[in-house]
Design a protein around this motif. Structure first.
Motif, PDB file in Angstrom:
ATOM      1  N   SER A  67       1.050  -0.835  -0.124  1.00 36.79           N
ATOM      2  CA  SER A  67       0.073  -0.136  -0.388  1.00 36.79           C
ATOM      3  C   SER A  67       0.720   1.053  -0.180  1.00 36.79           C
ATOM      4  O   SER A  67       0.202   2.410  -0.059  1.00 36.79           O
ATOM      5  CB  SER A  67      -0.255  -0.051   0.771  1.00 36.79           C
ATOM      6  OG  SER A  67      -0.027  -0.104   2.105  1.00 36.79           O
ATOM      7  N   ASN A  71      -3.532   6.149   5.678  1.00 38.27           N
ATOM      8  CA  ASN A  71      -3.233   5.356   4.347  1.00 38.27           C
ATOM      9  C   ASN A  71      -4.025   4.383   4.039  1.00 38.27           C
ATOM     10  O   ASN A  71      -5.085   4.630   4.484  1.00 38.27           O
ATOM     11  CB  ASN A  71      -2.671   4.342   5.151  1.00 38.27           C
ATOM     12  CG  ASN A  71      -1.569   3.256   4.860  1.00 38.27           C
ATOM     13  OD1 ASN A  71      -1.932   2.880   3.955  1.00 38.27           O
ATOM     14  ND2 ASN A  71      -0.398   3.265   4.798  1.00 38.27           N
ATOM     15  N   PRO A  72      -3.809   4.107   2.686  1.00 37.12           N
ATOM     16  CA  PRO A  72      -5.037   3.802   2.100  1.00 37.12           C
ATOM     17  C   PRO A  72      -5.690   2.808   2.699  1.00 37.12           C
ATOM     18  O   PRO A  72      -6.477   2.030   1.862  1.00 37.12           O
ATOM     19  CB  PRO A  72      -4.139   3.578  -0.031  1.00 37.12           C
ATOM     20  CG  PRO A  72      -3.384   4.545   0.715  1.00 37.12           C
ATOM     21  CD  PRO A  72      -3.060   4.825   2.116  1.00 37.12           C
ATOM     22  N   VAL A 128      -8.737   2.730   4.498  1.00 37.59           N
ATOM     23  CA  VAL A 128      -9.878   2.930   3.654  1.00 37.59           C
ATOM     24  C   VAL A 128     -10.306   1.840   3.526  1.00 37.59           C
ATOM     25  O   VAL A 128     -10.953   1.547   3.377  1.00 37.59           O
ATOM     26  CB  VAL A 128      -9.723   3.569   2.426  1.00 37.59           C
ATOM     27  CG1 VAL A 128     -10.487   3.658   1.036  1.00 37.59           C
ATOM     28  CG2 VAL A 128      -9.066   5.488   2.690  1.00 37.59           C
ATOM     29  N   LYS A 129      -9.324   0.849   2.935  1.00 36.47           N
ATOM     30  CA  LYS A 129      -9.717  -0.464   2.237  1.00 36.47           C
ATOM     31  C   LYS A 129      -9.783  -0.660   4.103  1.00 36.47           C
ATOM     32  O   LYS A 129     -11.224  -2.073   3.695  1.00 36.47           O
ATOM     33  CB  LYS A 129      -8.563  -1.643   2.600  1.00 36.47           C
ATOM     34  CG  LYS A 129      -8.510  -2.918   2.110  1.00 36.47           C
ATOM     35  CD  LYS A 129      -7.268  -2.720   1.323  1.00 36.47           C
ATOM     36  CE  LYS A 129      -6.940  -4.825   1.146  1.00 36.47           C
ATOM     37  NZ  LYS A 129      -7.435  -5.828   3.048  1.00 36.47           N
ATOM     38  N   LYS A 131     -13.897  -0.179   4.082  1.00 33.60           N
ATOM     39  CA  LYS A 131     -14.595  -0.914   3.161  1.00 33.60           C
ATOM     40  C   LYS A 131     -14.967  -2.151   3.474  1.00 33.60           C
ATOM     41  O   LYS A 131     -16.432  -3.025   3.400  1.00 33.60           O
ATOM     42  CB  LYS A 131     -14.390  -0.948   2.164  1.00 33.60           C
ATOM     43  CG  LYS A 131     -14.090   0.394   1.506  1.00 33.60           C
ATOM     44  CD  LYS A 131     -15.577   1.559   1.308  1.00 33.60           C
ATOM     45  CE  LYS A 131     -15.425   2.879   0.818  1.00 33.60           C
ATOM     46  NZ  LYS A 131     -16.949   3.299   1.064  1.00 33.60           N
ATOM     47  N   ILE A 190      -2.853   9.177   1.041  1.00 30.13           N
ATOM     48  CA  ILE A 190      -4.802   8.365   0.811  1.00 30.13           C
ATOM     49  C   ILE A 190      -6.001   9.456   0.956  1.00 30.13           C
ATOM     50  O   ILE A 190      -6.526   8.988   0.219  1.00 30.13           O
ATOM     51  CB  ILE A 190      -4.719   8.797   2.331  1.00 30.13           C
ATOM     52  CG1 ILE A 190      -6.237   8.267   3.429  1.00 30.13           C
ATOM     53  CG2 ILE A 190      -4.095  10.146   3.215  1.00 30.13           C
ATOM     54  CD1 ILE A 190      -6.164   6.785   2.938  1.00 30.13           C
ATOM     55  N   ALA A 215      -6.819   7.713  -2.409  1.00 30.21           N
ATOM     56  CA  ALA A 215      -7.602   6.206  -1.733  1.00 30.21           C
ATOM     57  C   ALA A 215      -8.552   6.703  -1.437  1.00 30.21           C
ATOM     58  O   ALA A 215     -10.006   5.672  -1.511  1.00 30.21           O
ATOM     59  CB  ALA A 215      -7.160   5.340  -0.630  1.00 30.21           C
ATOM     60  N   GLU A 243     -11.177   8.240  -4.281  1.00 23.45           N
ATOM     61  CA  GLU A 243     -11.531   6.279  -5.306  1.00 23.45           C
ATOM     62  C   GLU A 243     -12.730   5.610  -4.514  1.00 23.45           C
ATOM     63  O   GLU A 243     -13.620   4.755  -5.425  1.00 23.45           O
ATOM     64  CB  GLU A 243     -10.312   5.651  -5.556  1.00 23.45           C
ATOM     65  CG  GLU A 243     -10.387   4.676  -6.465  1.00 23.45           C
ATOM     66  CD  GLU A 243      -9.504   3.797  -6.742  1.00 23.45           C
ATOM     67  OE1 GLU A 243      -9.696   2.871  -6.601  1.00 23.45           O
ATOM     68  OE2 GLU A 243      -8.153   4.236  -6.167  1.00 23.45           O
ATOM     69  N   ALA A 244     -13.156   5.816  -3.059  1.00 20.74           N
ATOM     70  CA  ALA A 244     -13.837   4.897  -2.524  1.00 20.74           C
ATOM     71  C   ALA A 244     -15.289   5.509  -1.835  1.00 20.74           C
ATOM     72  O   ALA A 244     -15.944   5.551  -1.632  1.00 20.74           O
ATOM     73  CB  ALA A 244     -13.133   4.565  -0.712  1.00 20.74           C
TER      74      ALA A 244
END
Length: 247
Positions: free
Chosen positions: A139, A184-185, A188-189, A192, A212, A215, A218-219
């Motif tokens: 990441s 950090n991305p 977000v992961k 979700k 970040i 990310a 994008e989310a």
């Protein structure tokens, strides 16, 4: 929207002075909860990258996690790292961590000032002929460093050594917070994965770091506050300035 409860997606820092000052000034409360953990990449996944550690004469580290993963993989793959290996680290703190795995004073170790320019500057003409292995995570954003390697015509390969694994946040009531700070991305992961039906609404989102922002957008998350900035070098300061703006 009144801000009362703020969630920070990291471990609680050792020094809480800045956060305590914001609490006293605005009456808000902070909760610290990491959204992910970092683990060494399994040797099976590492082999799929077709990287042979002994093909390189120098290795680049930007984190202590990457150092642990590098030597863990070497041990698991039964590879003896030669004493001639050169180690280039982004900062002195990262470089000093090498003592956990090697005899520091007997090795060729170099450290920069935390910037891509600083690290590449260490290489210079003296080490230009080396073949570098740049350690990354699944990441991490290393484009800036890679661009400097390419612009200086350095021989390099980047390889993933660590991965981000989402924490189990089942006990966390995400809707109880008026503001959430991401770093950090992988945050977000994790959001979700843990809260698939999450709706931001008027909840304030803070992005700390350039990586970040993309990310989050994008989310489908709205970025309300970006840091660091010259005015707000820390997350606590960014929060303070935002709360000031609401008065």
């Amino acid at each position: 929207m009144a801000i009362k409860k703020i969630l920070i997606s990291q471990h609680s820092p050792r020094v809480l002075t800045q956060y305590n000052e914001v609490t006293e000034k605005f009456g808000v409360t902070f909760d610290f909860k990491p959204f992910f953990r970092v683990e060494p990449l399994p040797s099976r996944d590492f082999r799929a990258q077709r990287i042979n550690l002994l093909d390189y004469t120098a290795v680049v580290f930007s984190s202590r996690h990457a150092i642990d993963a590098y030597f863990h993989l070497a041990e698991e793959l039964r590879i003896k790292i030669p004493e001639t290996m050169k180690y280039f680290c982004t900062t002195e703190i990262v470089a000093m961590y090498l003592q956990k795995h090697i005899v520091y004073r007997k090795r060729k170790i170099f450290f920069g000032d935390g910037t891509p320019e600083g690290l590449v500057g260490l290489i210079g003409p003296k080490h230009k002929a080396d073949h570098f292995l740049v350690t990354t995570s699944d990441s991490s954003a290393v484009q800036a460093l890679i661009r400097h390697f390419e612009s200086h015509n350095l021989s390099y390969t980047s390889g993933v050594f660590i991965r981000s694994v989402s924490e189990d946040l089942a006990g966390l009531d995400i809707n109880d917070y008026d503001m959430i700070v991401f770093y950090n991305p992988a945050d977000v992961k994790s959001l979700k994965e843990n809260f698939p039906g999450f709706v931001q609404g008027d909840r304030v989102m803070v992005a700390y770091g350039k990586a970040i922002v993309g990310a989050m957008e994008e989310a489908g998350l709205r970025v309300d506050v970006k840091a660091p900035t010259p005015e707000a070098p820390s997350a606590a300061k960014a929060i303070e300035l935002y709360l000031e703006s609401l008065k």
